[in-house]
Design a protein around this motif. Structure first.
Motif, PDB file in Angstrom:
ATOM      1  N   PRO A 527       0.819  -1.232   0.000  1.00  0.00           N
ATOM      2  CA  PRO A 527       0.000   0.000   0.000  1.00  0.00           C
ATOM      3  C   PRO A 527       0.844   1.270   0.000  1.00  0.00           C
ATOM      4  O   PRO A 527       0.522   2.230  -0.708  1.00  0.00           O
ATOM      5  N   PHE A 528       1.921   1.253   0.758  1.00  0.00           N
ATOM      6  CA  PHE A 528       2.803   2.427   0.820  1.00  0.00           C
ATOM      7  C   PHE A 528       3.480   2.668  -0.530  1.00  0.00           C
ATOM      8  O   PHE A 528       3.567   3.812  -1.007  1.00  0.00           O
ATOM      9  N   ILE A 529       3.973   1.589  -1.178  1.00  0.00           N
ATOM     10  CA  ILE A 529       4.635   1.726  -2.477  1.00  0.00           C
ATOM     11  C   ILE A 529       3.656   2.231  -3.526  1.00  0.00           C
ATOM     12  O   ILE A 529       3.970   3.112  -4.335  1.00  0.00           O
ATOM     13  N   ALA A 530       2.436   1.676  -3.514  1.00  0.00           N
ATOM     14  CA  ALA A 530       1.422   2.106  -4.482  1.00  0.00           C
ATOM     15  C   ALA A 530       1.055   3.577  -4.300  1.00  0.00           C
ATOM     16  O   ALA A 530       0.840   4.310  -5.273  1.00  0.00           O
ATOM     17  N   ARG A 531       1.030   4.016  -3.056  1.00  0.00           N
ATOM     18  CA  ARG A 531       0.616   5.406  -2.772  1.00  0.00           C
ATOM     19  C   ARG A 531       1.739   6.401  -3.062  1.00  0.00           C
ATOM     20  O   ARG A 531       1.494   7.469  -3.628  1.00  0.00           O
ATOM     21  N   THR A 532       2.962   6.079  -2.687  1.00  0.00           N
ATOM     22  CA  THR A 532       4.055   7.057  -2.794  1.00  0.00           C
ATOM     23  C   THR A 532       4.827   6.971  -4.110  1.00  0.00           C
ATOM     24  O   THR A 532       5.146   7.999  -4.712  1.00  0.00           O
ATOM     25  N   GLY A 538      -4.826   2.461  -5.401  1.00  0.00           N
ATOM     26  CA  GLY A 538      -5.644   1.290  -5.690  1.00  0.00           C
ATOM     27  C   GLY A 538      -4.890   0.156  -6.350  1.00  0.00           C
ATOM     28  O   GLY A 538      -5.449  -0.941  -6.505  1.00  0.00           O
ATOM     29  N   GLU A 539      -3.640   0.381  -6.725  1.00  0.00           N
ATOM     30  CA  GLU A 539      -2.868  -0.654  -7.420  1.00  0.00           C
ATOM     31  C   GLU A 539      -2.032  -1.513  -6.482  1.00  0.00           C
ATOM     32  O   GLU A 539      -1.166  -2.256  -6.930  1.00  0.00           O
TER      33      GLU A 539
END
Length: 842
Positions: A527-532, A538-539
């Motif tokens: 989640p952190f990697i997808a967001r930042t 959502g990916e």
């Protein structure tokens, strides 16, 4: 023919009152007189000779040594002000800083340079640096003492010089074989030349005139321990001649109050002893002449009995004055009953009896014999012996180091130069080109399918995940494939099934542990990697799924290493090609199914072939382990394997800063669409690296052979030949690639702007520069890996900084500018290295 080069490293203050510094100066002068180019590396200290008006000249005059070598001050911590508190701790901290500074500077040294040191802390660092593969220069260690730590750390040095036979026995017990005994000596010009004009020491130092003196010359204490002065003080009351005065020259004077106190306790008048600080070397002969007897009553201890070769002993022998010394094995190697008198150690009364005997008898025969015997112990003779021994061991030549390449080539000037690119080389190139061409085509088709059906945005997300995986892989990689090749092949050569089993078992365990760690790290942070990084919260399911691809890639290290060890090169290429074809097929099926092409779907299409290929290649190590079942793994090999793995881990970590970080930085500061365009540009430029990669990989063994055979002009000829071929290939590829990108943009409706094309042009220049540096790694590995250490470190530190500054201010164009700038810096660095090495400008 140019001189051989020797670097003498000593953690000593210059000038210093200690004998070890004077001894080091004499050793360097003796080596220089043997035709070597000598540099004396020492730590820069506050208040050293650099702050004196006379500078280096004053130092050489102080030690009465000719300036035949260079002094080099290296930056190091100066913690003298802390030495009064926790002395040993701060000493080792300062010594470690100097050793690290020396290691850094050695990065500029080359294969022909020899390192010579008597410093145990420096030896320790060199030991660990050698185990990590960071030091490839030959090291010779001069041992003045013995300890278990030093025995362990001299295992990897080329030879050990010891100052007496007792030390040789100790080191031989520890397993070291290449040992030379070379006692300390005297400087012929200082102590054996005709006597200088007499000096009135009585007037200069306030001595009573026309008195007889029993003299001790040397430091009063060593590391806080007495060196025999307490024994002399205790013997004074037993000497029959009450008018005999005792003269102590050497310092430090802060120890004198303790000796005066002991004299009062013994009932000896203060006037019977005179204490002077250290004196210039060239004035010691005047103190010898003043003396009636010279004293050397060392106490009984392991150090004095077995590890001693005192400079004062040889200086005493040159004085033609009688000597009274402790009867110890180390002293007996030089002195005997024909040239000295012996007293029992730690026995004041026996020392007094020997002094009485000397004063009451004619000792001319003893003194003359000592003077004759000391003729064998001069620094020039010692230097000639050591240099000859180093040459015989094959680690010292009469040529210089880095410029040695040019000199070595001159030795074979009559032999016609030839390129190393022969028919076999070309056949292997063709096979590599064929498999890589098919692989690049498959990758290009996969890229097109994703870009047309999912857009550059989604393609950019895939590029970011691939870059993140590359950075993490390099940070955590132990390169088990290289370890398997090394240890499996070694086991085959030595017919040692245990080593082969170790290579496979250890490699598979490391692959599994690191792979699982990486899998849980990436999936947990999805989640952190997808967001930042992806800027698409959502990916995160696709990110978590991509962790499986990273795990699969890690698990392949040992199986692929085994295939390389078995020289199944074509099978390795075919396995890689098969995976690329399966990925293309899986993406094509995904598109053909008609469902939306999402990040998660693409990752799944990548994951299935990756898992299938990993399961296939695992059949090979499993089958081999079944044959090796029950083979005993040698303990020594386990230690060697661990050291090898740590070395490769450090090397991979250093390189992690310049691989794939460009894509990560671009993703942080721009959009996934920009990353997609950049990844597409790299895909277009892949054929250029395809052309150069086989040259680099196949030239390594040939460069190694050329270095071994001193056919070093063949390397320059090969580089010229290859660069001409590569330039033709580069121009031909540009004719295809540049219009191809324009057509590809219009065909797929990507909407590239002038900024995109400017970025591509900069990347094209970067590719051209890097293409012409294909020879750097094989040359460095074959000649001296240390010459690339500084370049890799500087590049790893400068590239991320340049990328952050350029991309944050110029976006997509910034990444092209930063890569081109750092490529030009690499070009400048390696061109300088090669010019210095073979005097050839590429």
């Amino acid at each position: 023919m140019s001189k051989g080069r020797l670097v003498y490293i000593s953690n000593t203050r210059i000038p210093s009152a200690k004998a070890n510094t004077y001894q080091s100066f004499c050793v360097c002068e003796a080596f220089a007189r043997q035709g070597l180019e000598v540099e004396f590396w020492h730590p820069a200290r506050k208040g050293d000779y650099s702050t004196h008006p006379g500078g280096e000249e004053e130092v050489f005059r102080h030690y009465d040594v000719n300036p035949l070598f260079r002094l080099c001050r290296l930056p190091a911590l100066d913690l003298t002000f802390l030495m009064q508190h926790a002395n040993r701790i701060w000493f080792y901290v300062a010594a470690a800083s100097f050793s690290l500074s020396a290691m850094w500077r050695l990065g500029n040294e080359s294969r022909g340079t020899v390192i010579y040191t008597r410093d145990s802390t420096t030896l320790s660092l060199f030991y660990y640096a050698n185990r990590l593969g960071l030091l490839r220069l030959p090291v010779f260690y001069e041992a003045h003492r013995f300890s278990d730590r030093e025995v362990r750390h001299v295992r990897d040095v080329e030879g050990v010089v010891v100052v007496n036979a007792c030390l040789k026995e100790e080191y031989e017990k520890g397993g070291k074989l290449n040992i030379l005994v070379a006692h300390d000596c005297i400087r012929e010009e200082t102590f054996l030349a005709p006597s200088p004009p007499p000096v009135d020491l009585a007037a200069r130092h306030g001595f009573p005139a026309r008195e007889r003196f029993a003299t001790y010359i040397g430091r009063f204490k060593s590391r806080g321990n007495d060196k025999g002065i307490e024994i002399i003080v205790r013997c004074m009351k037993h000497v029959r001649d009450a008018k005999l005065r005792f003269l102590f020259v050497g310092g430090p004077l802060d120890a004198v109050p303790g000796f005066r106190r002991l004299m009062r306790e013994e009932g000896v008048e203060d006037s019977r002893a005179l204490f002077l600080d250290g004196q210039p070397v060239h004035e010691l002969r005047h103190f010898h002449s003043l003396s009636s007897v010279l004293l050397m009553p060392y106490p009984r201890s392991k150090h004095h009995a077995l590890q001693l070769s005192p400079l004062k002993m040889f200086e005493y022998m040159s004085s033609k004055r009688p000597i009274v010394a402790s009867d110890l094995p180390s002293i007996r190697e030089v002195l005997n009953e024909e040239n000295a008198l012996f007293c029992r150690p730690d026995d004041p009364e026996d020392l007094a009896k020997k002094i009485d005997w000397v004063l009451e008898n004619d000792c001319t025969a003893l003194s003359e014999r000592a003077w004759q015997d000391v003729q064998r112990y001069t620094w020039d003779k010692r230097g000639a012996t050591i240099v000859g021994w180093m040459r015989d061991s094959g680690h010292l030549t009469t040529k210089a180091s880095l410029p040695v390449l040019g000199a070595a080539a001159q030795l074979e000037a009559k032999t016609p130069k030839k390129s190393l690119i022969d028919q076999r080389f070309k056949k292997n190139l063709l096979f590599n080109y064929a498999t890589q061409a098919v692989g690049i085509t498959a990758g290009f088709v996969t890229t097109t399918l994703i870009a047309r059906n999912a857009g550059l945005h989604t393609y950019g997300l895939i590029g970011l995940l691939a870059a993140l995986g590359g950075v993490l892989t390099n940070l955590l990689s132990f390169r088990t494939n290289e370890a398997v090749v090394s240890f499996y092949k070694k086991g085959e050569v030595e017919n040692d099934p245990g080593s082969r089993r170790l290579a496979l078992v250890a490699g598979m365990l490391i692959d599994l542990c690191v792979g699982l760690f990486l899998y849980f790290l990436v999936s947990g942070l999805a989640p952190f990697i997808a967001r930042t990084l992806l800027k698409e919260p959502g990916e995160y399911p696709g990110v978590a799924l991509y962790a499986g691809i990273m795990l699969s890639s890690f698990l392949r290290g040992t199986p692929l290493g085994l295939l390389i060890a078995l020289e199944r090169f074509r099978l390795v290429n075919l396995i890689t090609l098969t995976e690329q074809l399966l990925k293309m097929l899986a993406v094509a099926l995904l598109v053909h199914a008609g469902s939306p092409v999402t990040l998660r779907g693409i990752v799944t299409a990548y994951l299935v072939p990756a898992v299938a290929v990993t399961l296939f290649v695992y059949c090979y190590p499993v089958a081999r382990l079944a044959r090796l079942r029950g083979a005993r793994i040698p303990r020594g090999r386990v230690v060697d394997y661990a050291q090898f793995s740590i070395s490769t881990f450090v090397s991979s970590t250093l390189k992690a800063g310049n691989q794939n970080v460009d894509t990560v930085v671009l993703g942080v500061f721009t959009t996934p669409a920009a990353v997609g365009a950049y990844t597409l540009f790299r895909q277009f430029l892949a054929p250029i690296s395809m052309v150069t990669t086989p040259f680099s990989s196949q030239s390594y063994p040939r460069f190694s052979e050329a270095v071994a055979r001193r056919r070093l002009d063949d390397i320059s000829q090969t580089v010229r030949h290859a660069n001409r071929l590569l330039m033709k290939a580069f121009l031909a590829l540009c004719i295809v690639i540049v219009p191809g990108l324009f057509i590809y943009d219009r065909w797929n409706g990507l909407g590239f702007t002038w900024q995109h094309y400017l970025t591509f042009a900069l990347l094209l220049v970067n590719a051209l520069v890097l293409q012409r540096l294909w020879w750097c790694r094989p040359f460095a590995v074959a000649f001296d890996p240390n010459i690339s250490l500084r370049g890799n470190l500087i590049y790893s530190l400068s590239l991320p900084l340049c990328l952050v500054l350029a991309v944050s201010s110029a976006g997509l164009i910034g990444v092209g500018a930063a890569l081109t700038l750092t490529a030009l810096l690499q070009w400048a660095y390696w061109s300088a290295i090669m010019r210095k090495a073979i005097h050839v400008q590429y």
